[in-house]
Design a protein around this motif. Structure first.
Motif, mmCIF file in Angstrom:
data_model
loop_
_atom_site.group_PDB
_atom_site.id
_atom_site.type_symbol
_atom_site.label_atom_id
_atom_site.label_comp_id
_atom_site.label_asym_id
_atom_site.label_seq_id
_atom_site.Cartn_x
_atom_site.Cartn_y
_atom_site.Cartn_z
ATOM 1 N N ARG A 70 -8.831 7.633 -5.121
ATOM 2 C CA ARG A 70 -8.522 8.388 -6.327
ATOM 3 C C ARG A 70 -7.125 8.994 -6.227
ATOM 4 N NH1 ARG A 70 -11.595 13.851 -8.510
ATOM 5 N NH2 ARG A 70 -10.666 13.884 -10.589
ATOM 6 N N HIS A 101 -9.814 9.311 -13.306
ATOM 7 C CA HIS A 101 -10.648 8.209 -12.839
ATOM 8 C C HIS A 101 -10.170 6.855 -13.359
ATOM 9 C CE1 HIS A 101 -12.550 9.731 -16.603
ATOM 10 N NE2 HIS A 101 -12.598 8.450 -16.884
ATOM 11 N N ASP A 102 -9.128 6.834 -14.185
ATOM 12 C CA ASP A 102 -8.544 5.574 -14.649
ATOM 13 C C ASP A 102 -7.342 5.152 -13.803
ATOM 14 O OD1 ASP A 102 -10.314 5.175 -16.774
ATOM 15 O OD2 ASP A 102 -9.176 6.532 -18.054
ATOM 16 N N HIS A 130 -15.489 13.382 -12.206
ATOM 17 C CA HIS A 130 -15.240 12.154 -12.942
ATOM 18 C C HIS A 130 -16.212 11.076 -12.505
ATOM 19 C CE1 HIS A 130 -13.366 11.122 -9.149
ATOM 20 N NE2 HIS A 130 -13.289 9.862 -9.552
ATOM 21 N N THR A 131 -16.397 10.099 -13.363
ATOM 22 C CA THR A 131 -17.205 8.921 -13.070
ATOM 23 C C THR A 131 -16.296 7.713 -13.087
ATOM 24 O OG1 THR A 131 -19.140 9.904 -14.121
ATOM 25 C CG2 THR A 131 -19.169 7.516 -13.768
ATOM 26 N N PRO A 132 -16.021 7.101 -11.953
ATOM 27 C CA PRO A 132 -15.082 5.974 -11.915
ATOM 28 C C PRO A 132 -15.650 4.763 -12.639
ATOM 29 C CG PRO A 132 -16.186 6.245 -9.808
ATOM 30 C CD PRO A 132 -16.595 7.414 -10.643
#
Length: 434
Positions: free
Chosen positions: A215, A244-245, A294-296
Protein backbone atom coordinates in the motif's frame (compact mmCIF):
# COMPACT_ATOMS: atom_id res chain seq x y z
CA UNK A 1 -14.74 -22.16 2.44
CA UNK A 2 -11.12 -21.24 1.98
CA UNK A 3 -11.17 -18.57 4.64
CA UNK A 4 -11.71 -21.20 7.31
CA UNK A 5 -8.04 -21.92 6.80
CA UNK A 6 -5.63 -20.03 4.57
CA UNK A 7 -3.89 -23.21 3.46
CA UNK A 8 -7.15 -24.95 2.52
CA UNK A 9 -7.24 -23.65 -1.04
CA UNK A 10 -8.78 -25.07 -4.20
CA UNK A 11 -5.35 -26.32 -5.25
CA UNK A 12 -5.06 -28.39 -2.08
CA UNK A 13 -8.65 -29.64 -2.30
CA UNK A 14 -7.91 -30.99 -5.78
CA UNK A 15 -5.34 -33.34 -4.21
CA UNK A 16 -7.09 -34.29 -0.97
CA UNK A 17 -10.79 -34.62 -1.87
CA UNK A 18 -13.17 -35.83 -4.54
CA UNK A 19 -12.90 -32.39 -6.09
CA UNK A 20 -15.09 -32.96 -9.14
CA UNK A 21 -18.11 -33.43 -6.87
CA UNK A 22 -17.52 -30.29 -4.77
CA UNK A 23 -19.94 -27.42 -5.37
CA UNK A 24 -18.80 -23.97 -4.25
CA UNK A 25 -21.06 -21.11 -3.35
CA UNK A 26 -18.98 -18.21 -4.69
CA UNK A 27 -21.51 -15.40 -4.31
CA UNK A 28 -25.07 -14.42 -3.69
CA UNK A 29 -27.30 -11.46 -2.99
CA UNK A 30 -30.95 -10.47 -2.80
CA UNK A 31 -32.94 -7.68 -4.40
CA UNK A 32 -36.56 -7.11 -3.48
CA UNK A 33 -37.53 -6.39 -7.09
CA UNK A 34 -35.48 -8.91 -9.07
CA UNK A 35 -35.20 -11.81 -6.64
CA UNK A 36 -32.60 -13.87 -4.81
CA UNK A 37 -29.42 -14.81 -6.66
CA UNK A 38 -26.98 -17.66 -6.01
CA UNK A 39 -23.68 -18.06 -7.89
CA UNK A 40 -22.29 -21.59 -7.90
CA UNK A 41 -19.01 -23.03 -9.21
CA UNK A 42 -18.09 -26.65 -9.79
CA UNK A 43 -14.81 -27.87 -11.30
CA UNK A 44 -14.37 -24.78 -13.47
CA UNK A 45 -18.04 -24.39 -14.46
CA UNK A 46 -20.28 -21.52 -13.36
CA UNK A 47 -24.03 -21.62 -12.82
CA UNK A 48 -26.14 -18.66 -11.68
CA UNK A 49 -29.53 -19.37 -10.11
CA UNK A 50 -32.28 -16.78 -9.77
CA UNK A 51 -35.22 -17.31 -7.42
CA UNK A 52 -38.38 -15.37 -6.72
CA UNK A 53 -38.02 -12.17 -4.65
CA UNK A 54 -38.93 -12.06 -0.99
CA UNK A 55 -40.75 -9.08 0.49
CA UNK A 56 -41.56 -8.71 4.14
CA UNK A 57 -45.26 -8.03 4.71
CA UNK A 58 -45.94 -4.42 5.66
CA UNK A 59 -42.32 -3.31 5.09
CA UNK A 60 -41.48 -0.50 2.68
CA UNK A 61 -38.33 -1.24 0.69
CA UNK A 62 -36.13 1.54 -0.64
CA UNK A 63 -35.60 2.06 -4.35
CA UNK A 64 -31.87 1.48 -3.85
CA UNK A 65 -31.53 -1.91 -2.11
CA UNK A 66 -27.75 -1.57 -1.81
CA UNK A 67 -28.20 1.19 0.79
CA UNK A 68 -30.73 -0.78 2.84
CA UNK A 69 -29.75 -3.39 5.39
CA UNK A 70 -31.63 -6.67 5.32
CA UNK A 71 -33.62 -7.88 8.29
CA UNK A 72 -33.45 -11.31 9.87
CA UNK A 73 -36.49 -12.56 7.94
CA UNK A 74 -34.89 -11.50 4.63
CA UNK A 75 -31.74 -13.45 5.48
CA UNK A 76 -33.73 -16.45 6.65
CA UNK A 77 -35.57 -16.51 3.34
CA UNK A 78 -32.29 -16.19 1.43
CA UNK A 79 -30.53 -19.02 3.30
CA UNK A 80 -33.62 -21.21 3.19
CA UNK A 81 -33.43 -21.41 -0.59
CA UNK A 82 -29.70 -22.02 -0.34
CA UNK A 83 -30.50 -25.11 1.70
CA UNK A 84 -33.06 -26.09 -0.92
CA UNK A 85 -30.28 -25.95 -3.51
CA UNK A 86 -28.24 -28.22 -1.24
CA UNK A 87 -30.86 -30.95 -1.73
CA UNK A 88 -30.57 -30.51 -5.52
CA UNK A 89 -26.77 -30.68 -5.86
CA UNK A 90 -26.76 -34.05 -7.62
CA UNK A 91 -29.16 -32.77 -10.28
CA UNK A 92 -27.60 -29.37 -11.04
CA UNK A 93 -26.42 -29.12 -14.64
CA UNK A 94 -22.93 -27.64 -14.94
CA UNK A 95 -20.84 -27.40 -18.08
CA UNK A 96 -23.66 -26.95 -20.60
CA UNK A 97 -24.37 -23.95 -22.81
CA UNK A 98 -27.01 -22.87 -20.30
CA UNK A 99 -25.30 -20.77 -17.64
CA UNK A 100 -28.45 -19.52 -15.92
CA UNK A 101 -31.32 -21.24 -14.11
CA UNK A 102 -34.59 -20.09 -12.56
CA UNK A 103 -35.64 -21.76 -9.32
CA UNK A 104 -39.40 -22.23 -9.60
CA UNK A 105 -41.69 -23.25 -6.77
CA UNK A 106 -44.37 -25.78 -7.70
CA UNK A 107 -47.91 -25.98 -6.35
CA UNK A 108 -46.92 -28.76 -3.95
CA UNK A 109 -44.14 -26.48 -2.51
CA UNK A 110 -41.38 -28.43 -4.22
CA UNK A 111 -38.82 -26.71 -6.45
CA UNK A 112 -37.56 -27.27 -9.97
CA UNK A 113 -35.00 -25.55 -12.23
CA UNK A 114 -35.59 -24.06 -15.65
CA UNK A 115 -32.30 -23.54 -17.51
CA UNK A 116 -31.54 -20.77 -19.96
CA UNK A 117 -28.59 -18.91 -21.45
CA UNK A 118 -27.60 -15.33 -20.62
CA UNK A 119 -24.84 -13.07 -21.84
CA UNK A 120 -22.76 -11.99 -18.87
CA UNK A 121 -20.50 -9.26 -20.26
CA UNK A 122 -21.33 -6.77 -23.00
CA UNK A 123 -18.07 -5.12 -23.98
CA UNK A 124 -17.90 -1.40 -24.75
CA UNK A 125 -15.18 -1.99 -27.37
CA UNK A 126 -14.04 -4.85 -29.62
CA UNK A 127 -11.84 -7.52 -28.10
CA UNK A 128 -8.32 -6.10 -28.46
CA UNK A 129 -6.28 -8.86 -26.77
CA UNK A 130 -6.08 -12.59 -27.22
CA UNK A 131 -8.96 -14.72 -25.95
CA UNK A 132 -8.41 -17.53 -23.46
CA UNK A 133 -10.87 -20.31 -22.72
CA UNK A 134 -11.77 -20.56 -19.05
CA UNK A 135 -11.13 -24.31 -19.25
CA UNK A 136 -7.45 -23.59 -20.01
CA UNK A 137 -6.98 -21.73 -16.70
CA UNK A 138 -6.33 -23.67 -13.51
CA UNK A 139 -8.39 -21.90 -10.86
CA UNK A 140 -6.53 -21.90 -7.54
CA UNK A 141 -8.62 -19.53 -5.39
CA UNK A 142 -12.01 -17.80 -5.57
CA UNK A 143 -12.56 -14.80 -3.32
CA UNK A 144 -16.08 -14.17 -4.57
CA UNK A 145 -17.98 -14.36 -7.84
CA UNK A 146 -15.95 -11.45 -9.28
CA UNK A 147 -12.36 -11.99 -8.04
CA UNK A 148 -10.60 -15.23 -8.97
CA UNK A 149 -6.99 -16.38 -9.03
CA UNK A 150 -5.44 -18.99 -11.27
CA UNK A 151 -2.51 -20.27 -13.31
CA UNK A 152 -2.30 -19.98 -17.09
CA UNK A 153 0.64 -21.39 -19.03
CA UNK A 154 2.68 -21.67 -15.83
CA UNK A 155 2.09 -18.04 -14.77
CA UNK A 156 -0.07 -16.79 -11.93
CA UNK A 157 -2.92 -14.54 -13.06
CA UNK A 158 -5.83 -12.59 -11.58
CA UNK A 159 -9.30 -12.79 -13.08
CA UNK A 160 -12.12 -10.26 -13.00
CA UNK A 161 -15.26 -12.24 -13.79
CA UNK A 162 -18.58 -10.76 -14.85
CA UNK A 163 -20.99 -13.43 -13.63
CA UNK A 164 -22.52 -10.85 -11.27
CA UNK A 165 -24.82 -8.28 -12.87
CA UNK A 166 -22.92 -5.30 -11.43
CA UNK A 167 -19.47 -6.78 -12.00
CA UNK A 168 -20.26 -7.52 -15.64
CA UNK A 169 -20.41 -3.76 -16.21
CA UNK A 170 -17.12 -3.38 -14.36
CA UNK A 171 -15.43 -5.99 -16.57
CA UNK A 172 -16.59 -4.18 -19.72
CA UNK A 173 -15.33 -0.83 -18.38
CA UNK A 174 -12.04 -2.41 -17.23
CA UNK A 175 -11.41 -3.72 -20.74
CA UNK A 176 -12.03 -0.29 -22.26
CA UNK A 177 -9.87 1.47 -19.64
CA UNK A 178 -6.89 -0.79 -20.27
CA UNK A 179 -7.32 -0.25 -24.00
CA UNK A 180 -7.16 3.53 -23.51
CA UNK A 181 -4.08 3.26 -21.29
CA UNK A 182 -2.40 0.97 -23.80
CA UNK A 183 -3.10 3.26 -26.76
CA UNK A 184 -1.80 6.27 -24.80
CA UNK A 185 1.46 4.46 -24.05
CA UNK A 186 1.08 4.46 -20.25
CA UNK A 187 0.06 0.83 -19.67
CA UNK A 188 3.25 0.33 -17.61
CA UNK A 189 1.45 2.14 -14.77
CA UNK A 190 -1.14 -0.66 -14.60
CA UNK A 191 -1.21 -4.40 -14.04
CA UNK A 192 -1.19 -5.48 -17.67
CA UNK A 193 -4.40 -6.92 -19.06
CA UNK A 194 -3.32 -10.19 -20.68
CA UNK A 195 -6.46 -11.62 -22.24
CA UNK A 196 -10.23 -11.75 -22.38
CA UNK A 197 -11.71 -14.90 -20.87
CA UNK A 198 -14.53 -16.67 -22.66
CA UNK A 199 -16.76 -19.67 -22.03
CA UNK A 200 -19.19 -21.28 -24.48
CA UNK A 201 -18.42 -18.57 -27.01
CA UNK A 202 -19.16 -15.64 -24.65
CA UNK A 203 -16.79 -13.22 -22.93
CA UNK A 204 -17.20 -13.64 -19.19
CA UNK A 205 -14.15 -11.83 -17.77
CA UNK A 206 -10.64 -10.46 -18.22
CA UNK A 207 -7.27 -11.84 -17.14
CA UNK A 208 -4.45 -9.63 -15.89
CA UNK A 209 -1.14 -9.83 -14.08
CA UNK A 210 -1.36 -10.76 -10.39
CA UNK A 211 -2.12 -7.66 -8.34
CA UNK A 212 0.72 -7.79 -5.83
CA UNK A 213 2.25 -4.77 -4.14
CA UNK A 214 2.34 -2.78 -0.95
CA UNK A 215 0.00 0.00 0.00
CA UNK A 216 1.11 3.54 -0.73
CA UNK A 217 2.65 5.48 2.19
CA UNK A 218 3.56 9.17 2.74
CA UNK A 219 7.13 8.67 1.49
CA UNK A 220 5.74 7.69 -1.94
CA UNK A 221 4.21 11.13 -2.49
CA UNK A 222 6.79 12.36 -5.01
CA UNK A 223 6.74 9.16 -7.06
CA UNK A 224 2.93 9.06 -7.20
CA UNK A 225 2.63 12.74 -8.18
CA UNK A 226 5.22 12.25 -10.94
CA UNK A 227 3.37 9.18 -12.28
CA UNK A 228 -0.01 10.98 -12.33
CA UNK A 229 1.55 13.99 -14.09
CA UNK A 230 3.04 11.70 -16.73
CA UNK A 231 -0.31 9.97 -17.29
CA UNK A 232 -2.09 13.32 -17.56
CA UNK A 233 0.40 14.53 -20.19
CA UNK A 234 -0.72 11.60 -22.35
CA UNK A 235 -4.37 12.73 -22.20
CA UNK A 236 -5.57 10.24 -19.57
CA UNK A 237 -7.77 11.09 -16.59
CA UNK A 238 -7.67 8.53 -13.79
CA UNK A 239 -11.07 8.20 -12.21
CA UNK A 240 -9.99 7.15 -8.73
CA UNK A 241 -6.85 7.90 -6.71
CA UNK A 242 -7.86 6.64 -3.28
CA UNK A 243 -5.15 4.97 -1.17
CA UNK A 244 -6.38 1.46 -2.04
CA UNK A 245 -6.22 2.28 -5.77
CA UNK A 246 -2.44 2.87 -5.64
CA UNK A 247 0.15 0.16 -5.06
CA UNK A 248 3.94 0.24 -5.03
CA UNK A 249 5.89 -2.57 -6.70
CA UNK A 250 9.53 -3.19 -7.54
CA UNK A 251 8.85 -1.71 -10.98
CA UNK A 252 7.31 1.46 -9.55
CA UNK A 253 3.84 2.92 -9.06
CA UNK A 254 0.81 0.91 -10.20
CA UNK A 255 -2.80 2.14 -10.37
CA UNK A 256 -5.94 0.04 -10.00
CA UNK A 257 -9.59 0.67 -10.92
CA UNK A 258 -8.76 1.29 -14.57
CA UNK A 259 -12.48 0.97 -15.31
CA UNK A 260 -12.88 4.69 -14.54
CA UNK A 261 -10.20 5.89 -17.01
CA UNK A 262 -11.15 8.56 -19.59
CA UNK A 263 -9.24 9.92 -22.58
CA UNK A 264 -9.26 13.64 -23.50
CA UNK A 265 -8.08 15.12 -26.78
CA UNK A 266 -8.50 18.62 -25.37
CA UNK A 267 -5.74 18.97 -22.78
CA UNK A 268 -7.14 22.25 -21.48
CA UNK A 269 -10.41 20.57 -20.60
CA UNK A 270 -8.42 17.70 -19.10
CA UNK A 271 -6.48 20.15 -16.90
CA UNK A 272 -9.74 21.55 -15.53
CA UNK A 273 -11.07 18.10 -14.69
CA UNK A 274 -7.72 17.05 -13.22
CA UNK A 275 -7.81 19.86 -10.65
CA UNK A 276 -10.38 17.88 -8.69
CA UNK A 277 -10.06 14.32 -10.01
CA UNK A 278 -6.26 14.23 -9.78
CA UNK A 279 -4.65 16.85 -7.58
CA UNK A 280 -7.39 17.53 -5.05
CA UNK A 281 -7.94 13.80 -4.57
CA UNK A 282 -4.21 13.16 -4.23
CA UNK A 283 -3.98 15.88 -1.58
CA UNK A 284 -6.66 14.09 0.39
CA UNK A 285 -5.07 10.70 -0.22
CA UNK A 286 -1.75 11.82 1.26
CA UNK A 287 -3.59 13.68 4.01
CA UNK A 288 -6.47 12.34 6.06
CA UNK A 289 -7.18 9.53 3.61
CA UNK A 290 -3.85 7.88 4.30
CA UNK A 291 -5.02 6.61 7.70
CA UNK A 292 -8.55 5.65 6.62
CA UNK A 293 -9.42 1.93 6.43
CA UNK A 294 -9.70 0.56 2.94
CA UNK A 295 -10.67 -2.54 0.99
CA UNK A 296 -8.14 -3.26 -1.78
CA UNK A 297 -9.41 -4.19 -5.21
CA UNK A 298 -6.90 -7.00 -5.60
CA UNK A 299 -8.02 -10.45 -4.50
CA UNK A 300 -4.72 -11.45 -2.91
CA UNK A 301 -5.20 -8.99 -0.05
CA UNK A 302 -8.66 -10.32 0.79
CA UNK A 303 -10.06 -13.30 2.61
CA UNK A 304 -12.06 -15.64 0.41
CA UNK A 305 -15.83 -15.50 0.78
CA UNK A 306 -16.49 -18.72 -1.13
CA UNK A 307 -17.35 -21.96 0.64
CA UNK A 308 -18.40 -25.49 -0.22
CA UNK A 309 -22.03 -26.63 -0.10
CA UNK A 310 -21.71 -30.15 1.38
CA UNK A 311 -23.64 -32.97 -0.21
CA UNK A 312 -26.33 -34.63 1.87
CA UNK A 313 -25.85 -38.30 2.81
CA UNK A 314 -27.82 -40.88 0.84
CA UNK A 315 -28.19 -44.69 0.96
CA UNK A 316 -26.14 -45.14 -2.19
CA UNK A 317 -23.28 -42.89 -1.11
CA UNK A 318 -20.73 -44.09 1.48
CA UNK A 319 -20.38 -41.91 4.54
CA UNK A 320 -16.80 -40.97 5.34
CA UNK A 321 -15.01 -37.93 6.61
CA UNK A 322 -11.63 -36.24 6.37
CA UNK A 323 -10.29 -33.11 8.06
CA UNK A 324 -11.14 -31.15 4.90
CA UNK A 325 -14.70 -32.49 4.72
CA UNK A 326 -15.23 -31.82 8.43
CA UNK A 327 -14.11 -28.24 7.92
CA UNK A 328 -16.49 -27.85 4.96
CA UNK A 329 -19.44 -29.03 7.03
CA UNK A 330 -18.49 -26.76 9.90
CA UNK A 331 -18.28 -23.69 7.66
CA UNK A 332 -21.62 -24.54 6.10
CA UNK A 333 -23.26 -24.90 9.53
CA UNK A 334 -21.93 -21.50 10.59
CA UNK A 335 -23.06 -19.76 7.42
CA UNK A 336 -26.59 -21.21 7.61
CA UNK A 337 -27.02 -21.03 11.39
CA UNK A 338 -30.01 -18.91 12.53
CA UNK A 339 -27.88 -17.41 15.28
CA UNK A 340 -25.52 -15.91 12.70
CA UNK A 341 -28.07 -13.91 10.68
CA UNK A 342 -26.96 -10.64 12.27
CA UNK A 343 -23.30 -11.29 11.58
CA UNK A 344 -21.14 -9.88 8.85
CA UNK A 345 -20.30 -12.34 6.09
CA UNK A 346 -16.89 -13.41 7.33
CA UNK A 347 -16.43 -12.32 10.94
CA UNK A 348 -17.30 -15.61 12.73
CA UNK A 349 -15.21 -17.72 10.39
CA UNK A 350 -12.24 -15.40 10.48
CA UNK A 351 -12.28 -15.56 14.27
CA UNK A 352 -12.45 -19.35 14.15
CA UNK A 353 -9.59 -19.51 11.65
CA UNK A 354 -7.37 -17.33 13.83
CA UNK A 355 -8.15 -19.40 16.93
CA UNK A 356 -7.47 -22.60 14.99
CA UNK A 357 -4.10 -21.31 13.84
CA UNK A 358 -3.20 -20.26 17.39
CA UNK A 359 -4.20 -23.70 18.66
CA UNK A 360 -1.96 -25.41 16.09
CA UNK A 361 0.98 -23.19 17.01
CA UNK A 362 0.40 -23.89 20.70
CA UNK A 363 0.26 -27.63 20.03
CA UNK A 364 3.60 -27.52 18.24
CA UNK A 365 5.16 -25.45 21.01
CA UNK A 366 4.09 -27.89 23.73
CA UNK A 367 4.97 -30.96 21.71
CA UNK A 368 8.10 -32.57 23.30
CA UNK A 369 9.43 -33.32 19.82
CA UNK A 370 9.29 -29.64 18.90
CA UNK A 371 10.09 -28.15 22.29
CA UNK A 372 12.82 -25.61 22.08
CA UNK A 373 15.41 -24.83 24.71
CA UNK A 374 14.08 -22.40 27.25
CA UNK A 375 15.51 -18.92 27.19
CA UNK A 376 17.69 -18.14 30.21
CA UNK A 377 17.56 -14.70 31.69
CA UNK A 378 20.81 -12.75 31.29
CA UNK A 379 20.03 -10.24 34.04
CA UNK A 380 22.70 -9.66 36.73
CA UNK A 381 21.53 -9.13 40.31
CA UNK A 382 23.62 -6.54 42.17
CA UNK A 383 23.52 -6.21 45.91
CA UNK A 384 22.41 -2.82 47.33
CA UNK A 385 24.98 -0.45 48.80
CA UNK A 386 23.51 -0.79 52.27
CA UNK A 387 23.71 -4.47 53.10
CA UNK A 388 23.03 -4.13 56.82
CA UNK A 389 20.95 -7.05 57.95
CA UNK A 390 17.79 -6.36 59.87
CA UNK A 391 15.92 -8.63 62.20
CA UNK A 392 13.19 -10.68 60.55
CA UNK A 393 14.44 -9.61 57.15
CA UNK A 394 13.60 -13.05 55.79
CA UNK A 395 10.50 -15.11 56.31
CA UNK A 396 9.91 -18.79 55.87
CA UNK A 397 7.72 -19.46 52.83
CA UNK A 398 6.92 -23.06 53.72
CA UNK A 399 6.91 -24.82 57.05
CA UNK A 400 8.54 -28.15 56.29
CA UNK A 401 8.52 -30.95 58.81
CA UNK A 402 12.03 -32.34 59.15
CA UNK A 403 12.42 -35.98 58.23
CA UNK A 404 15.08 -38.50 58.86
CA UNK A 405 17.79 -38.26 56.26
CA UNK A 406 17.90 -41.96 55.43
CA UNK A 407 19.75 -43.18 52.35
CA UNK A 408 17.66 -44.51 49.55
CA UNK A 409 17.32 -48.27 49.68
CA UNK A 410 16.07 -49.66 46.38
CA UNK A 411 15.23 -52.99 48.04
CA UNK A 412 12.89 -51.39 50.55
CA UNK A 413 9.27 -51.05 49.32
CA UNK A 414 8.34 -48.63 52.11
CA UNK A 415 11.16 -46.14 51.66
CA UNK A 416 9.98 -42.51 51.70
CA UNK A 417 12.68 -41.42 49.25
CA UNK A 418 13.01 -41.88 45.52
CA UNK A 419 16.07 -41.37 43.33
CA UNK A 420 14.35 -38.33 41.76
CA UNK A 421 13.46 -36.57 45.01
CA UNK A 422 15.17 -33.22 45.69
CA UNK A 423 16.43 -32.47 49.20
CA UNK A 424 13.92 -30.39 51.14
CA UNK A 425 15.21 -27.03 52.28
CA UNK A 426 13.70 -23.89 53.65
CA UNK A 427 13.23 -21.11 51.10
CA UNK A 428 13.88 -17.61 52.47
CA UNK A 429 12.44 -14.59 50.70
CA UNK A 430 12.44 -10.87 51.65
CA UNK A 431 9.26 -9.42 52.99
CA UNK A 432 7.10 -7.22 50.76
CA UNK A 433 7.38 -4.19 53.06
CA UNK A 434 11.15 -4.05 52.76
Amino acid sequence: MEYASKDLTIRKLRRTTDFKNLTFRIGGYTEHELGRFYHLWKDGQVLCIQAEPYRRPGFEYLKSPSTQSLGSSDKEAFYYLQEVLQTMLDNLQFGTENNWAHLVRQKDNTYSLIYTRKEFVRLKCPVWTKKVNLDDIEITRIVDCALWEGIHEGMEVDLFMGVHALWSEFVAAESLGHKLMNEAGVSHYTYKLLAHVYKSGMIIGVMCEPIIGRRVCPTDRAAVFAAVADIQRHGILLGSLLPHDILITEEGVRFLNISAVQFYKDHDKLAVEAETSHWAELAQTFGSGMLAPHTPLGSRARDALSYVIPRLPSPGRPVYTTPELAMMRFVWSVMTSPGEFARTDVLPLLKFRDLEQQRKKSAVTHDPKHRRRAKISRKVLIAPLDCSELENRFEELDQIVPTDDEPYNPKSRFSQHTPYERPKKKLLLPRDDE
